[in-house]
Design a protein around this motif. Sequence first.
Motif, PDB file in Angstrom:
ATOM      1  N   GLY A 277      27.367  12.277-133.586  1.00  0.00           N
ATOM      2  CA  GLY A 277      27.248  11.271-132.534  1.00  0.00           C
ATOM      3  C   GLY A 277      27.260  11.800-131.116  1.00  0.00           C
ATOM      4  N   SER A 278      27.829  12.990-130.895  1.00  0.00           N
ATOM      5  CA  SER A 278      27.876  13.531-129.539  1.00  0.00           C
ATOM      6  C   SER A 278      27.762  15.048-129.624  1.00  0.00           C
TER       7      SER A 278
ATOM      8  N   ALA B 143      30.856  16.427-131.113  1.00  0.00           N
ATOM      9  CA  ALA B 143      30.895  16.202-132.563  1.00  0.00           C
ATOM     10  C   ALA B 143      29.967  17.185-133.263  1.00  0.00           C
TER      11      ALA B 143
ATOM     12  N   TYR C 298      28.234   9.087-139.392  1.00  0.00           N
ATOM     13  CA  TYR C 298      27.214   9.621-138.503  1.00  0.00           C
ATOM     14  C   TYR C 298      27.794   9.886-137.117  1.00  0.00           C
ATOM     15  N   GLU C 299      28.541   8.924-136.598  1.00  0.00           N
ATOM     16  CA  GLU C 299      29.128   9.078-135.262  1.00  0.00           C
ATOM     17  C   GLU C 299      30.050  10.290-135.213  1.00  0.00           C
ATOM     18  N   ALA C 300      30.914  10.407-136.245  1.00  0.00           N
ATOM     19  CA  ALA C 300      31.912  11.474-136.241  1.00  0.00           C
ATOM     20  C   ALA C 300      31.265  12.839-136.409  1.00  0.00           C
TER      21      ALA C 300
ATOM     22  N   SER D   3      28.090   4.586-140.792  1.00  0.00           N
ATOM     23  CA  SER D   3      27.820   4.733-139.357  1.00  0.00           C
ATOM     24  C   SER D   3      28.968   5.507-138.717  1.00  0.00           C
ATOM     25  N   PHE D   4      30.182   5.315-139.277  1.00  0.00           N
ATOM     26  CA  PHE D   4      31.291   6.124-138.783  1.00  0.00           C
ATOM     27  C   PHE D   4      31.039   7.598-139.091  1.00  0.00           C
TER      28      PHE D   4
ATOM     29  N   ARG E  61      29.700   0.309-142.351  1.00  0.00           N
ATOM     30  CA  ARG E  61      30.637   0.788-141.336  1.00  0.00           C
ATOM     31  C   ARG E  61      31.035   2.224-141.622  1.00  0.00           C
TER      32      ARG E  61
END
Lengths: 377, 321
Positions: free
Chosen positions: A58-59, A62, A53-55, A50-51, A47
């Motif tokens: 992820g976008s 970001a 990576y997202e932060a 993956s957090f 978790r």
Amino acid sequence: MAFKLQVEKRSADPPRWLPAATSIGAVVIAFIISGIILTIIGGDPIRVFSFFYEAAFGSWAALSDTLVKATPLILVGLACTVAFRMKLWNIGAEGQFYIGAFFASLVVLLPIVPAGSSRWVTIGTMIVFGMIGGALWGFIPGFLKARYRVNEIITTLMLNYIAILWNNYWIFSKWSDAGFQMTPVFDKAAWLPRLADYAREFAFFSGMTLHFGFVIALIVTVIVWWILSRSKWGFEIKLIGDNPEAARYSGINIARNIVLVMMFSGALAGLAGMSEITGVVHRLQERISPGYGFTGIIIAWLAKLNPFAVVLVSILFGGLIVAGREIQPSGLAQLIQGIILFMVISSEFLLRYRVSFFGRNEAETPATPSTPEAETA
Amino acid sequence: MNWEVIFHAGLATGTVLLFAAIGEIFAERSGILNLGVEGMMLLGAMAGFSMSLSSGNVWLGLGAAILAGGILSMAHGLVTIHLQADQVVSGLSLTFLGTGLALVLGEGLTGQTAAQMTLFDIPVLSQIPFIGPAAFERHSILVYIGYLLAPAAAYYIVKTRPGMHLRAVGEKPAAADTVGINVYAQRYFYVFVGGCLAGLAGATISLSVSPGWYSVQTTSGQGWIAVGLVIFAQWNPIRAAVGAYLFGALRRLILDLQGPALILGMTNPLYVNSNFSFFLQMTPYLLTILALVIGSRQAMKKRLGAPAALGVPYIRGERGA
């Protein structure tokens, strides 16, 4: 063939792909170890990562944040690269960053350019002053080392603390904005343009904080690459680093180069400080760096002192910092950085030694292999 | 300002630097430069405080700190001794690692209070005028151990057989190897000793000098000052002790200078404008640089210097090792 760990010194240079492969492998192993530590202290590594990576990636927003953090990292990473090429241990990029920011602030706060000057005059002057500030802060340890052979590791480190206290004095007293520990916000002319400034033309850019400092960092990367690998000075730097005796005999002035390289390194770190206050915070304040100067050391090493690799590694670490801000416990990003650096320097053993897990044929092994205790390697 | 108070506090805070510097002297004398002192101290401070908090026993805290520093130092040992990595970079990464570990594991410890070292007087000696009240009253056992540690370390390094082995390994490892000294084992051992002492130095802060856990502020660069002190001391424990106590006294002086409105009959600028204290806080760092310049100049003149093999990995059978 029996299972047998064998270590022997490489007689030729390692294959070209190996340095990059060991660096990547080191990072992967570092993340695995961090995951194990996370599990031990009661976290969920999947978790958390993956957090992360997202932060960080992820976008588009970001990614923009990540590149904002990567900007000062590229510059301090280059600062360390330049110095480390000469085996000059500039651990003071953090202090040079602060003094660079201080000198750049002088341009607006004294002011050095009259109020109402155009953006490019203001920014241009701030770039020059930021670099002068950093170079000055690099000159001190460089001079002390060249003249009195004073260990630059300690002096650059001590100057970090001094630089931060020096900045604090000004933002707590003379330049304090209404008693707060920061200067007033700079005039718009001293702001580096950001993507978000063009949101009216390109709606896609709205909210994106990526600023022109990133472009400056990329330009500087090319310049540093050119100096290090194409110019005579770069050759001298490398020769002094690899073999100071040979450099001395070939008539290279080592003392002069110590001072110059330290100043150049400091100037790059100072530029990072300038870019951070004009691109991100738009004022001089406390804690403008969450330890960029130290992260720069890891980046330079992980990039194997290659300027272009510095950019890639900086983006990775920028992501780590962006994600690390929002994650508990707060030291996690630092811990991962420490483990990464440890893995990288350990992996360098593989560049100097050939390690095979199955003993090779007797005929292939040299007559007198210089093996350090194989079982522990 | 009371000089007795300043010397008293100087000896207490100086003990921190003393432990760390003597530990580093042992490591460097064996040929291994360990720049991870700051990280080992921070981890030791955290481990000591955490253990004392959970067990209510300071002695267990001290043990945990010593062990934490020692175990962390073995990472540096493995990487520099067997894997022959650059000692400067490895030491730096040890600082990152120790700091990161201490911050992660020390999460939530801030603001708590744990058992502390008890302070006591030494009978008879505390009756000596001036020196007694400053040096032998209301100190923790750590301070008294510190008094003995410096001369003991100096005697050990210079006069005893194991001390001679230590120096041989740091000066000429190949020669030491030929007479049957195990260079690798010696180096691991002294790096470990250095780590243990750095951990102890950290616990000295968190369990005695300024009890508590304040994340990176707990050590605030004292590990680096200790490394600087070793160079200033030219690898001599006695000189390191003198330097450590002077720096300790200086830290106290800085605090005391900010209090009074008048100093020697003049207005105290620090009292009028407290922001000048930022300059005052710079003094330990400035003095470290100054001490280094002095130490380096002396070393140049007397042709003294670091242990000859400092920073050089030993590879058996290789020329020039």
